[in-house]
Design a protein around this motif. Sequence first.
Motif, PDB file in Angstrom:
ATOM      1  N   ASP A 237     -60.006 -10.495  22.305  1.00  0.00           N
ATOM      2  CA  ASP A 237     -58.769 -11.229  22.027  1.00  0.00           C
ATOM      3  C   ASP A 237     -59.053 -12.338  21.013  1.00  0.00           C
ATOM      4  O   ASP A 237     -58.905 -13.512  21.308  1.00  0.00           O
ATOM      5  N   VAL A 238     -59.484 -11.943  19.827  1.00  0.00           N
ATOM      6  CA  VAL A 238     -59.865 -12.913  18.805  1.00  0.00           C
ATOM      7  C   VAL A 238     -58.776 -12.977  17.747  1.00  0.00           C
ATOM      8  O   VAL A 238     -58.545 -12.007  17.019  1.00  0.00           O
ATOM      9  N   ARG A 239     -58.104 -14.119  17.711  1.00  0.00           N
ATOM     10  CA  ARG A 239     -57.045 -14.343  16.725  1.00  0.00           C
ATOM     11  C   ARG A 239     -57.105 -15.794  16.287  1.00  0.00           C
ATOM     12  O   ARG A 239     -57.429 -16.670  17.073  1.00  0.00           O
ATOM     13  N   ALA A 240     -56.755 -16.022  15.029  1.00  0.00           N
ATOM     14  CA  ALA A 240     -56.737 -17.393  14.519  1.00  0.00           C
ATOM     15  C   ALA A 240     -55.822 -17.463  13.305  1.00  0.00           C
ATOM     16  O   ALA A 240     -55.547 -16.445  12.663  1.00  0.00           O
ATOM     17  N   VAL A 241     -55.367 -18.668  13.018  1.00  0.00           N
ATOM     18  CA  VAL A 241     -54.665 -18.939  11.772  1.00  0.00           C
ATOM     19  C   VAL A 241     -55.447 -20.045  11.080  1.00  0.00           C
ATOM     20  O   VAL A 241     -55.646 -21.131  11.643  1.00  0.00           O
ATOM     21  N   ILE A 242     -55.932 -19.744   9.877  1.00  0.00           N
ATOM     22  CA  ILE A 242     -56.750 -20.681   9.115  1.00  0.00           C
ATOM     23  C   ILE A 242     -56.179 -20.753   7.707  1.00  0.00           C
ATOM     24  O   ILE A 242     -56.072 -19.728   7.029  1.00  0.00           O
ATOM     25  N   ASP A 243     -55.823 -21.960   7.283  1.00  0.00           N
ATOM     26  CA  ASP A 243     -55.278 -22.161   5.931  1.00  0.00           C
ATOM     27  C   ASP A 243     -54.128 -21.201   5.622  1.00  0.00           C
ATOM     28  O   ASP A 243     -54.049 -20.630   4.528  1.00  0.00           O
ATOM     29  N   GLY A 244     -53.245 -20.979   6.603  1.00  0.00           N
ATOM     30  CA  GLY A 244     -52.094 -20.114   6.389  1.00  0.00           C
ATOM     31  C   GLY A 244     -52.390 -18.631   6.437  1.00  0.00           C
ATOM     32  O   GLY A 244     -51.530 -17.809   6.139  1.00  0.00           O
ATOM     33  N   ILE A 245     -53.613 -18.263   6.808  1.00  0.00           N
ATOM     34  CA  ILE A 245     -54.006 -16.862   6.899  1.00  0.00           C
ATOM     35  C   ILE A 245     -54.202 -16.510   8.367  1.00  0.00           C
ATOM     36  O   ILE A 245     -55.006 -17.130   9.059  1.00  0.00           O
ATOM     37  N   GLY A 246     -53.447 -15.519   8.849  1.00  0.00           N
ATOM     38  CA  GLY A 246     -53.622 -15.035  10.217  1.00  0.00           C
ATOM     39  C   GLY A 246     -54.719 -13.988  10.242  1.00  0.00           C
ATOM     40  O   GLY A 246     -54.784 -13.111   9.380  1.00  0.00           O
ATOM     41  N   ILE A 247     -55.610 -14.100  11.231  1.00  0.00           N
ATOM     42  CA  ILE A 247     -56.755 -13.183  11.325  1.00  0.00           C
ATOM     43  C   ILE A 247     -56.855 -12.681  12.765  1.00  0.00           C
ATOM     44  O   ILE A 247     -56.783 -13.468  13.701  1.00  0.00           O
ATOM     45  N   ALA A 248     -57.029 -11.380  12.930  1.00  0.00           N
ATOM     46  CA  ALA A 248     -57.297 -10.786  14.235  1.00  0.00           C
ATOM     47  C   ALA A 248     -58.479  -9.828  14.068  1.00  0.00           C
ATOM     48  O   ALA A 248     -58.556  -9.096  13.079  1.00  0.00           O
ATOM     49  N   VAL A 249     -59.403  -9.858  15.021  1.00  0.00           N
ATOM     50  CA  VAL A 249     -60.604  -9.024  14.956  1.00  0.00           C
ATOM     51  C   VAL A 249     -60.731  -8.267  16.273  1.00  0.00           C
ATOM     52  O   VAL A 249     -60.647  -8.860  17.349  1.00  0.00           O
ATOM     53  N   PHE A 250     -60.941  -6.945  16.180  1.00  0.00           N
ATOM     54  CA  PHE A 250     -61.082  -6.099  17.359  1.00  0.00           C
ATOM     55  C   PHE A 250     -62.257  -5.151  17.171  1.00  0.00           C
ATOM     56  O   PHE A 250     -62.431  -4.590  16.091  1.00  0.00           O
ATOM     57  N   TYR A 251     -63.017  -4.922  18.247  1.00  0.00           N
ATOM     58  CA  TYR A 251     -64.036  -3.875  18.248  1.00  0.00           C
ATOM     59  C   TYR A 251     -63.332  -2.535  18.122  1.00  0.00           C
ATOM     60  O   TYR A 251     -62.332  -2.285  18.792  1.00  0.00           O
ATOM     61  N   SER A 252     -63.847  -1.652  17.278  1.00  0.00           N
ATOM     62  CA  SER A 252     -63.228  -0.342  17.086  1.00  0.00           C
ATOM     63  C   SER A 252     -64.123   0.788  17.598  1.00  0.00           C
ATOM     64  O   SER A 252     -63.700   1.587  18.424  1.00  0.00           O
ATOM     65  N   SER A 253     -65.375   0.855  17.099  1.00  0.00           N
ATOM     66  CA  SER A 253     -66.250   1.965  17.483  1.00  0.00           C
ATOM     67  C   SER A 253     -67.694   1.642  17.123  1.00  0.00           C
ATOM     68  O   SER A 253     -67.973   0.658  16.436  1.00  0.00           O
ATOM     69  N   SER A 254     -68.596   2.520  17.574  1.00  0.00           N
ATOM     70  CA  SER A 254     -70.007   2.383  17.196  1.00  0.00           C
ATOM     71  C   SER A 254     -70.665   3.751  17.227  1.00  0.00           C
ATOM     72  O   SER A 254     -70.169   4.684  17.859  1.00  0.00           O
ATOM     73  N   ILE A 255     -71.791   3.817  16.522  1.00  0.00           N
ATOM     74  CA  ILE A 255     -72.572   5.051  16.511  1.00  0.00           C
ATOM     75  C   ILE A 255     -74.031   4.703  16.216  1.00  0.00           C
ATOM     76  O   ILE A 255     -74.315   3.930  15.308  1.00  0.00           O
ATOM     77  N   PRO A 256     -74.972   5.255  17.008  1.00  0.00           N
ATOM     78  CA  PRO A 256     -76.387   5.100  16.661  1.00  0.00           C
ATOM     79  C   PRO A 256     -76.676   5.937  15.415  1.00  0.00           C
ATOM     80  O   PRO A 256     -76.154   7.043  15.279  1.00  0.00           O
ATOM     81  N   VAL A 257     -77.487   5.397  14.524  1.00  0.00           N
ATOM     82  CA  VAL A 257     -77.779   6.080  13.263  1.00  0.00           C
ATOM     83  C   VAL A 257     -79.268   6.380  13.202  1.00  0.00           C
ATOM     84  O   VAL A 257     -80.091   5.469  13.283  1.00  0.00           O
ATOM     85  N   PRO A 258     -79.633   7.656  13.061  1.00  0.00           N
ATOM     86  CA  PRO A 258     -81.056   7.997  12.972  1.00  0.00           C
ATOM     87  C   PRO A 258     -81.681   7.439  11.692  1.00  0.00           C
ATOM     88  O   PRO A 258     -81.045   7.410  10.641  1.00  0.00           O
TER      89      PRO A 258
END
Length: 122
Positions: A80-101
């Motif tokens: 639940d990461v959201r912020a408004v900084i200098d008039g810019i709204g930002i939201a960040v969410f985990y989407s996916s992952s994969i181990p890479v050989p």
Amino acid sequence: MNETVLGFISKLLSSLGINYQFMQWNGEPQYPYFVGEYSEAPELDESGEMRIDFILSGFTRGSWLELEEAKTKIAEGTRDVRAVIDGIGIAVFYSSSIPVPEETDELKRIQITLDVRVWRNK
């Protein structure tokens, strides 16, 4: 992507205890560590929303478990990461992952995708 959004992501990862630098690691590696890059999509409607896939590549010379623990920190820390900084709204969410050989068993890598949404006042 502007430096406000990049700075926000950097501070977020730092607050989670993640060793992170943008694009490439400079200096002596502190394992596990992550480097980030991004891919932007154009604004899709009049809301001004921009969708960004932020790719974190994590590396360790230790165990796979180190990378999985870092992934868990990132996934839980972006619920639940959201912020408004200098008039810019930002939201960040985990989407996916994969181990890479890798070519060597000594180095282990994981790729984590964060979904970043940015809104700007027009």
